[in-house]
Write a protein that holds these residues in place. Structure first.
Motif, PDB file in Angstrom:
ATOM      1  N   THR A  61       0.888   4.184  -2.864  1.00 21.49           N
ATOM      2  CA  THR A  61       0.670   5.709  -2.874  1.00 21.49           C
ATOM      3  C   THR A  61       1.570   6.530  -3.087  1.00 21.49           C
ATOM      4  OG1 THR A  61       0.889   5.377  -0.244  1.00 21.49           O
ATOM      5  CG2 THR A  61      -1.150   5.131  -1.335  1.00 21.49           C
ATOM      6  N   THR A  62       2.906   5.986  -2.970  1.00 18.01           N
ATOM      7  CA  THR A  62       4.145   7.106  -3.000  1.00 18.01           C
ATOM      8  C   THR A  62       4.496   7.231  -4.369  1.00 18.01           C
ATOM      9  OG1 THR A  62       4.950   6.028  -1.025  1.00 18.01           O
ATOM     10  CG2 THR A  62       6.556   7.174  -2.361  1.00 18.01           C
TER      11      THR A  62
ATOM     12  N   ASN B 100       0.808  -1.377   0.072  1.00 21.46           N
ATOM     13  CA  ASN B 100       0.043  -0.029  -0.050  1.00 21.46           C
ATOM     14  C   ASN B 100       0.821   1.388   0.261  1.00 21.46           C
ATOM     15  OD1 ASN B 100      -2.290  -1.453   0.061  1.00 21.46           O
ATOM     16  ND2 ASN B 100      -2.589  -1.402   2.348  1.00 21.46           N
ATOM     17  N   ARG B 101       2.071   1.251   0.602  1.00 20.08           N
ATOM     18  CA  ARG B 101       2.891   2.440   0.911  1.00 20.08           C
ATOM     19  C   ARG B 101       3.514   2.571  -0.415  1.00 20.08           C
ATOM     20  NH1 ARG B 101       4.418   6.801   4.091  1.00 20.08           N
ATOM     21  NH2 ARG B 101       6.713   6.887   3.769  1.00 20.08           N
TER      22      ARG B 101
END
Length: 65
Positions: free
Chosen positions: A59-60, A55-56
């Motif tokens: 979204t980065t 997820n990180r």
């Protein structure tokens, strides 16, 4: 600011860290847990962490090359 951690959260956090460093069979024998219980905890911890990383990463924004 003071944070309070309950005994169950502390125990689960400790098991999470131990499963990163020590073989499951040793943890189970030393702490009196069933091997299956520690195995399930280790699997759940890894799944949670891998989902966080995925997820990180999603979204980065990509850095320019």
């Amino acid at each position: 600011m003071q944070f309070v951690v309950g005994p169950q959260a502390a125990r689960l956090g400790t098991l999470h860290e131990l499963t990163k460093l020590t073989p499951i069979a040793i943890i189970a024998e030393a702490l009196g847990y069933a091997t299956k219980t520690i195995e399930q905890h280790a699997s759940a911890s890894a799944t949670t962490y891998s989902q966080y990383v995925a997820n990180r990463h999603a979204t980065t924004p990509a850095s320019p090359v």
